[in-house]
Design a protein around this motif. Structure first.
Motif, PDB file in Angstrom:
ATOM      1  N   GLU A  78     -18.098 -63.410 -31.842  1.00  0.00           N
ATOM      2  CA  GLU A  78     -18.927 -62.836 -32.920  1.00  0.00           C
ATOM      3  C   GLU A  78     -19.417 -61.443 -32.548  1.00  0.00           C
ATOM      4  OE1 GLU A  78     -19.261 -64.036 -35.882  1.00  0.00           O
ATOM      5  OE2 GLU A  78     -18.137 -65.861 -35.404  1.00  0.00           O
ATOM      6  N   ALA A  79     -19.709 -61.221 -31.263  1.00  0.00           N
ATOM      7  CA  ALA A  79     -20.200 -59.907 -30.832  1.00  0.00           C
ATOM      8  C   ALA A  79     -19.122 -58.837 -31.021  1.00  0.00           C
ATOM      9  CB  ALA A  79     -20.627 -59.971 -29.368  1.00  0.00           C
ATOM     10  N   VAL A  80     -17.876 -59.172 -30.633  1.00  0.00           N
ATOM     11  CA  VAL A  80     -16.780 -58.200 -30.788  1.00  0.00           C
ATOM     12  C   VAL A  80     -16.507 -57.937 -32.257  1.00  0.00           C
ATOM     13  CG1 VAL A  80     -14.293 -57.855 -30.424  1.00  0.00           C
ATOM     14  CG2 VAL A  80     -15.713 -58.747 -28.574  1.00  0.00           C
ATOM     15  N   LEU A  81     -16.558 -58.991 -33.076  1.00  0.00           N
ATOM     16  CA  LEU A  81     -16.355 -58.814 -34.518  1.00  0.00           C
ATOM     17  C   LEU A  81     -17.438 -57.927 -35.103  1.00  0.00           C
ATOM     18  CD1 LEU A  81     -14.789 -59.507 -37.077  1.00  0.00           C
ATOM     19  CD2 LEU A  81     -16.205 -61.575 -37.299  1.00  0.00           C
ATOM     20  N   ASN A  82     -18.679 -58.137 -34.664  1.00  0.00           N
ATOM     21  CA  ASN A  82     -19.790 -57.316 -35.150  1.00  0.00           C
ATOM     22  C   ASN A  82     -19.587 -55.843 -34.787  1.00  0.00           C
ATOM     23  OD1 ASN A  82     -22.487 -56.836 -36.235  1.00  0.00           O
ATOM     24  ND2 ASN A  82     -23.118 -56.584 -34.094  1.00  0.00           N
ATOM     25  N   GLU A  83     -19.211 -55.603 -33.513  1.00  0.00           N
ATOM     26  CA  GLU A  83     -18.961 -54.225 -33.082  1.00  0.00           C
ATOM     27  C   GLU A  83     -17.795 -53.608 -33.863  1.00  0.00           C
ATOM     28  OE1 GLU A  83     -18.371 -54.113 -28.867  1.00  0.00           O
ATOM     29  OE2 GLU A  83     -20.310 -55.071 -28.423  1.00  0.00           O
ATOM     30  N   PHE A  84     -16.757 -54.406 -34.085  1.00  0.00           N
ATOM     31  CA  PHE A  84     -15.564 -53.916 -34.775  1.00  0.00           C
ATOM     32  C   PHE A  84     -15.886 -53.526 -36.222  1.00  0.00           C
ATOM     33  CE2 PHE A  84     -11.529 -54.330 -37.023  1.00  0.00           C
ATOM     34  CZ  PHE A  84     -10.648 -53.678 -36.159  1.00  0.00           C
ATOM     35  N   LEU A  85     -16.633 -54.393 -36.912  1.00  0.00           N
ATOM     36  CA  LEU A  85     -16.975 -54.104 -38.307  1.00  0.00           C
ATOM     37  C   LEU A  85     -17.905 -52.911 -38.408  1.00  0.00           C
ATOM     38  CD1 LEU A  85     -17.436 -57.753 -39.667  1.00  0.00           C
ATOM     39  CD2 LEU A  85     -15.498 -56.208 -40.053  1.00  0.00           C
ATOM     40  N   ASN A  86     -18.821 -52.787 -37.419  1.00  0.00           N
ATOM     41  CA  ASN A  86     -19.709 -51.616 -37.404  1.00  0.00           C
ATOM     42  C   ASN A  86     -18.924 -50.327 -37.168  1.00  0.00           C
ATOM     43  OD1 ASN A  86     -22.702 -52.022 -37.752  1.00  0.00           O
ATOM     44  ND2 ASN A  86     -22.256 -53.697 -36.327  1.00  0.00           N
ATOM     45  N   GLU A  87     -17.933 -50.427 -36.301  1.00  0.00           N
ATOM     46  CA  GLU A  87     -17.100 -49.254 -36.024  1.00  0.00           C
ATOM     47  C   GLU A  87     -16.330 -48.814 -37.283  1.00  0.00           C
ATOM     48  OE1 GLU A  87     -14.635 -50.518 -32.817  1.00  0.00           O
ATOM     49  OE2 GLU A  87     -16.250 -50.410 -31.317  1.00  0.00           O
ATOM     50  N   ARG A  88     -15.973 -49.786 -38.148  1.00  0.00           N
ATOM     51  CA  ARG A  88     -15.214 -49.467 -39.355  1.00  0.00           C
ATOM     52  C   ARG A  88     -16.124 -49.280 -40.559  1.00  0.00           C
ATOM     53  NH1 ARG A  88      -9.285 -51.530 -38.364  1.00  0.00           N
ATOM     54  NH2 ARG A  88      -8.979 -50.031 -40.061  1.00  0.00           N
ATOM     55  N   GLY A  89     -17.443 -49.300 -40.301  1.00  0.00           N
ATOM     56  CA  GLY A  89     -18.400 -49.145 -41.406  1.00  0.00           C
ATOM     57  C   GLY A  89     -18.239 -47.817 -42.128  1.00  0.00           C
ATOM     58  N   ALA A  90     -18.049 -46.732 -41.364  1.00  0.00           N
ATOM     59  CA  ALA A  90     -17.894 -45.393 -41.979  1.00  0.00           C
ATOM     60  C   ALA A  90     -16.640 -45.346 -42.837  1.00  0.00           C
ATOM     61  CB  ALA A  90     -17.823 -44.334 -40.883  1.00  0.00           C
ATOM     62  N   GLU A  91     -15.594 -46.019 -42.355  1.00  0.00           N
ATOM     63  CA  GLU A  91     -14.320 -46.081 -43.105  1.00  0.00           C
ATOM     64  C   GLU A  91     -14.525 -46.784 -44.435  1.00  0.00           C
ATOM     65  OE1 GLU A  91     -10.528 -47.488 -41.021  1.00  0.00           O
ATOM     66  OE2 GLU A  91     -11.192 -49.272 -42.117  1.00  0.00           O
ATOM     67  N   ALA A  92     -15.202 -47.951 -44.414  1.00  0.00           N
ATOM     68  CA  ALA A  92     -15.459 -48.702 -45.647  1.00  0.00           C
ATOM     69  C   ALA A  92     -16.329 -47.886 -46.614  1.00  0.00           C
ATOM     70  CB  ALA A  92     -16.127 -50.034 -45.305  1.00  0.00           C
ATOM     71  N   LYS A 127     -13.174 -45.967 -59.848  1.00  0.00           N
ATOM     72  CA  LYS A 127     -13.351 -47.083 -60.789  1.00  0.00           C
ATOM     73  C   LYS A 127     -14.819 -47.514 -60.857  1.00  0.00           C
ATOM     74  CE  LYS A 127     -11.653 -51.747 -61.758  1.00  0.00           C
ATOM     75  NZ  LYS A 127     -10.814 -52.850 -61.280  1.00  0.00           N
ATOM     76  N   LEU A 128     -15.547 -47.283 -59.755  1.00  0.00           N
ATOM     77  CA  LEU A 128     -16.930 -47.781 -59.653  1.00  0.00           C
ATOM     78  C   LEU A 128     -17.917 -46.761 -60.181  1.00  0.00           C
ATOM     79  CD1 LEU A 128     -16.716 -49.242 -56.044  1.00  0.00           C
ATOM     80  CD2 LEU A 128     -16.618 -50.542 -58.173  1.00  0.00           C
ATOM     81  N   THR A 129     -18.944 -47.277 -60.850  1.00  0.00           N
ATOM     82  CA  THR A 129     -20.045 -46.413 -61.286  1.00  0.00           C
ATOM     83  C   THR A 129     -20.970 -46.212 -60.092  1.00  0.00           C
ATOM     84  OG1 THR A 129     -21.441 -48.256 -61.941  1.00  0.00           O
ATOM     85  CG2 THR A 129     -19.913 -47.395 -63.626  1.00  0.00           C
ATOM     86  N   GLU A 130     -21.904 -45.291 -60.237  1.00  0.00           N
ATOM     87  CA  GLU A 130     -22.851 -45.026 -59.142  1.00  0.00           C
ATOM     88  C   GLU A 130     -23.691 -46.247 -58.841  1.00  0.00           C
ATOM     89  OE1 GLU A 130     -24.209 -43.053 -56.055  1.00  0.00           O
ATOM     90  OE2 GLU A 130     -22.705 -42.222 -57.424  1.00  0.00           O
ATOM     91  N   ASN A 131     -24.066 -46.951 -59.893  1.00  0.00           N
ATOM     92  CA  ASN A 131     -24.883 -48.166 -59.738  1.00  0.00           C
ATOM     93  C   ASN A 131     -24.092 -49.238 -58.991  1.00  0.00           C
ATOM     94  OD1 ASN A 131     -27.285 -49.701 -60.222  1.00  0.00           O
ATOM     95  ND2 ASN A 131     -26.104 -50.890 -61.708  1.00  0.00           N
ATOM     96  N   GLU A 132     -22.802 -49.380 -59.360  1.00  0.00           N
ATOM     97  CA  GLU A 132     -21.947 -50.373 -58.695  1.00  0.00           C
ATOM     98  C   GLU A 132     -21.759 -50.015 -57.219  1.00  0.00           C
ATOM     99  OE1 GLU A 132     -19.074 -52.043 -62.281  1.00  0.00           O
ATOM    100  OE2 GLU A 132     -18.613 -50.091 -61.345  1.00  0.00           O
ATOM    101  N   ARG A 133     -21.608 -48.710 -56.968  1.00  0.00           N
ATOM    102  CA  ARG A 133     -21.469 -48.277 -55.574  1.00  0.00           C
ATOM    103  C   ARG A 133     -22.690 -48.662 -54.745  1.00  0.00           C
ATOM    104  NH1 ARG A 133     -19.468 -43.363 -57.767  1.00  0.00           N
ATOM    105  NH2 ARG A 133     -17.193 -43.197 -57.520  1.00  0.00           N
ATOM    106  N   GLN A 134     -23.874 -48.458 -55.366  1.00  0.00           N
ATOM    107  CA  GLN A 134     -25.122 -48.774 -54.655  1.00  0.00           C
ATOM    108  C   GLN A 134     -25.209 -50.267 -54.340  1.00  0.00           C
ATOM    109  OE1 GLN A 134     -28.582 -47.154 -56.574  1.00  0.00           O
ATOM    110  NE2 GLN A 134     -29.990 -48.050 -55.080  1.00  0.00           N
ATOM    111  N   ILE A 135     -24.799 -51.082 -55.333  1.00  0.00           N
ATOM    112  CA  ILE A 135     -24.831 -52.546 -55.145  1.00  0.00           C
ATOM    113  C   ILE A 135     -23.845 -52.959 -54.040  1.00  0.00           C
ATOM    114  CG2 ILE A 135     -24.257 -54.753 -56.242  1.00  0.00           C
ATOM    115  CD1 ILE A 135     -25.285 -53.505 -58.902  1.00  0.00           C
ATOM    116  N   LYS A 136     -22.644 -52.367 -54.101  1.00  0.00           N
ATOM    117  CA  LYS A 136     -21.629 -52.679 -53.082  1.00  0.00           C
ATOM    118  C   LYS A 136     -22.098 -52.254 -51.682  1.00  0.00           C
ATOM    119  CE  LYS A 136     -18.161 -54.082 -55.821  1.00  0.00           C
ATOM    120  NZ  LYS A 136     -17.605 -55.455 -55.737  1.00  0.00           N
ATOM    121  N   GLU A 137     -22.751 -51.106 -51.617  1.00  0.00           N
ATOM    122  CA  GLU A 137     -23.243 -50.596 -50.335  1.00  0.00           C
ATOM    123  C   GLU A 137     -24.300 -51.521 -49.740  1.00  0.00           C
ATOM    124  OE1 GLU A 137     -24.811 -46.390 -48.418  1.00  0.00           O
ATOM    125  OE2 GLU A 137     -24.194 -46.483 -50.511  1.00  0.00           O
ATOM    126  N   GLU A 138     -25.196 -51.997 -50.619  1.00  0.00           N
ATOM    127  CA  GLU A 138     -26.234 -52.940 -50.164  1.00  0.00           C
ATOM    128  C   GLU A 138     -25.608 -54.253 -49.688  1.00  0.00           C
ATOM    129  OE1 GLU A 138     -28.878 -53.315 -53.459  1.00  0.00           O
ATOM    130  OE2 GLU A 138     -29.807 -51.326 -53.159  1.00  0.00           O
TER     131      GLU A 138
END
Length: 627
Positions: free
Chosen positions: A459-473, A482-493
């Motif tokens: 789980e620790a490696v997965l957490n680090e890996f997903l955090n490392e790819r956070g900027a990419e996502a 396709k997404l509105t600004e509101n949808e982007r905010q919801i997705k980001e949260e």
């Protein structure tokens, strides 16, 4: 030493070097070092040319071996040793020590005789004194070495006169059983017209005379010493083995049918008595001696004598305990490392499996240590072992984590390889690309979680890996038209919540692992305390048995003195018995474990968690420094 490795002939154990000093032969000590079994040690002493070696050959089950000789010249020099499988005690070794004949006129060194006699007493569990003819006053006076034992042997390093006197009364606790063998005995076993046993004959010869003159004191002294020092006494009288003087000079080559039947019968009784009644050699405190311990004991005593000092039982036990306990720590640690090396070959493993194996092999190590160690009264060597095991445990834990981390990173790298190609091809940089990205990523995460045997860092490696790819996502999210600004905010949260959830899973995994580890350490600690309690109970029981033998011997001596009217001696013995009983009560209290060992053992349960915390802080410091 295996049965096939036993000696086929005796070797010299202790000899006089060119300067006349006693020294231990290395080849003989190496033989003893190879014997891990408990040893029964039988020494024979006596005037030269009295046939000591013949008896030892018979105890070894051989017709020849120890040199008999057929002239007036003494054949045995120093102390010779023969180790054979014990004929009646399975898993034990019978060590036979044949000593240089006492009173050899060619030596002209009575001091050497005294040390040879003292070493025989110190090393044996049964001491056989061999003489010829009868047990008359001359025969007893020839055993004057027994009166010098107080100058040749010390129980403790106490120097005060009253303590020295008390020391001498304690010899009976630690000295071997005593057998007097009378060779070429021709008299009838009768006293005042009454038939008596061999033992009664010996006791009659050891009777004390009443009076306070110097002549009477000199007469009584060797007899008092024999009665006072040895816990049990036995006598065998041997008739002439053959009728002709010519045959007497070649006993070694004669067959049994050539020997007198009465002589063979006594020889058989003598050997049977030795085999059945001779106890395992023990140290002060009742610890059973192995061949290796006996070899170290020989070296300690001979080195002490050669340095001009007097051998001291307490000091010898302290030195032996230190040597043996250090070796016990190393053997135990080696057993732990060997077992955990097999576990290491299967890394990464789960915390549950890892702690289970750690418990198993650390318990084995503790058991191995306890079996070999003795007189670790303050738990210092056990603590040393536990610290070494804990440090190795932490190192292995880190190696297991690193193996887990490598495996998990390689797994994620392989699982994300196709997705990385899509990223490079720009497949997610389009309308609806973020949804496609999340779908592929989540599918890979699910596949990753289904993979077995990822180890403790999953789980620790997965957490680090997903955090490392956070900027990419986040980049893909903001480029998705396709997404509105509101949808982007919801997705980001939602993305942040998922990362937070993953972080919580990592922390939960760490918490569970830590709890498992603490439970495992508590169980291990309980097992260690249990084993130590059993060990100390065993040592207390050995000491109680030692005291019981001494008390029994003193009570018997007291009864004899009382029956013979030695009132003053009876009073002294009563005081000695009282002191021995008080000492026995003190031992029975068994407070040593509670007072000394438990305070050392209790903090050990926190050792691993504390070490883990220290290592964790060090890691954090290093990370901060590197940044």
């Amino acid at each position: 030493m295996s049965c096939s490795g036993y000696m086929t002939a005796p070797v010299c154990l202790i000899e006089n070097d060119e300067n006349g000093k006693l020294c231990v032969r290395n080849d003989a000590k190496e033989i003893l070092d190879g014997i891990k079994e408990p040893v029964v040690v039988v020494s024979v002493v006596g005037l030269y040319r009295t046939g000591k070696s013949y008896l030892m050959n018979r105890l070894a089950g051989q017709q020849s071996g120890f040199a008999l000789g057929n002239t007036i010249e003494s054949k045995t020099k120093g102390i010779w040793m023969w180790c054979v499988p014990h004929p009646t005690k399975k898993g034990h070794t019978l060590v036979l020590l044949d000593t240089e004949g006492l009173g050899d006129v060619k030596k002209g060194d009575s001091k050497n005789d005294g040390w040879i006699f003292s070493l025989a007493v110190l090393l044996s569990s049964t001491l056989v004194y061999n003489s010829r003819g009868t047990i008359d006053n001359n025969a007893v006076e020839n055993l004057h070495y027994v009166t010098e034992l107080t100058e040749q042997i010390k129980i403790s390093s106490a120097e005060a006169a009253d303590e020295e006197e008390e020391e001498n009364s304690n010899f009976v606790r630690f000295f071997p059983s005593f057998i007097w063998v009378v060779r070429d005995f021709t008299l009838d076993l009768e006293i005042n017209g009454n038939r008596v046993t061999e033992d009664e004959y010996l006791e009659f010869a050891l009777d004390l005379k009443k009076g306070v003159s110097k002549k009477i004191s000199d007469y009584n002294l060797p007899r008092e010493c024999i009665q006072h020092y040895f816990p049990s006494r036995k006598c065998f009288v041997f008739p002439f083995p053959v009728t002709s003087q010519e045959d007497m000079t070649r006993l070694e080559s004669l067959q049994e049918q050539d020997l007198a039947q009465a002589f063979l019968e006594v020889t058989g009784h003598f050997c049977d008595h030795i085999f059945i009644n001779s106890a395992v050699k023990t140290l002060k405190g009742g610890h059973r001696v192995t061949g290796k311990l006996l070899g170290n004991l020989v070296q300690i005593y001979v080195d002490t004598i050669s340095s001009g000092e007097v051998p001291c039982l307490d000091n010898a036990v302290v030195v032996l305990a230190s040597l043996e306990n250090q070796a016990a720590v190393q053997d135990a640690l080696k057993a732990y490392q060997s077992g955990m090396e097999e576990v290491k070959n299967t890394f990464p493993v789960s915390t549950e499996n890892f702690t289970c194996e750690h418990q198993k092999f650390s318990s084995l190590a503790t058991s191995k240590f306890i079996k070999r160690s003795f007189k670790d009264e303050k738990g210092e060597y056990l603590k040393s072992l536990e610290e070494a095991i804990s440090m190795k445990y932490i190192d292995l834990m880190e190696e297991n984590e690193m193996a887990s981390e490598r495996k998990c990173r390689d797994l994620l790298k392989n699982l994300f390889s196709d997705m990385n190609k899509r990223l490079q091809n720009g497949e997610y940089i389009k309308s609806g690309g973020y949804e496609l990205y999340c779908r592929d990523r989540d599918a890979i995460v699910e596949q990753y979680r289904r993979e077995p045997n990822k180890g403790v860092r999953a789980e620790a490696v997965l957490n680090e890996f997903l955090n490392e790819r956070g900027a990419e996502a986040n980049s893909i999210l903001h480029m998705d038209t396709k997404l509105t600004e509101n949808e982007r905010q919801i997705k980001e949260e939602k993305e942040n919540a998922a990362l937070l959830e993953q972080k919580c899973k990592e922390e939960e995994e760490k918490k569970i692992e830590r709890e498992r580890m603490i439970v495992a350490e508590n169980e291990r600690h309980k097992d260690m305390v249990r084993q130590m309690e059993e060990k100390f109970k065993q040592e207390m029981e050995q000491q109680r048995q030692e005291m019981d033998r001494a008390i029994e011997s003193k009570v018997k001596e007291q009864e004899e003195m009382l029956n013979k009217g030695f009132k003053e001696r009876t009073k002294n013995l009563e005081e000695e018995i009282k002191k021995l009983n008080n000492e026995k009560e003190r031992i029975h209290g068994g407070g040593i474990f509670k007072d000394y060992v438990m305070p050392f053992l209790c903090p050990l349960v926190e050792m691993v968690p504390n070490l883990l915390m220290q290592r964790s802080m060090m890691k954090c410091f290093k990370k901060g420094f590197n940044r």
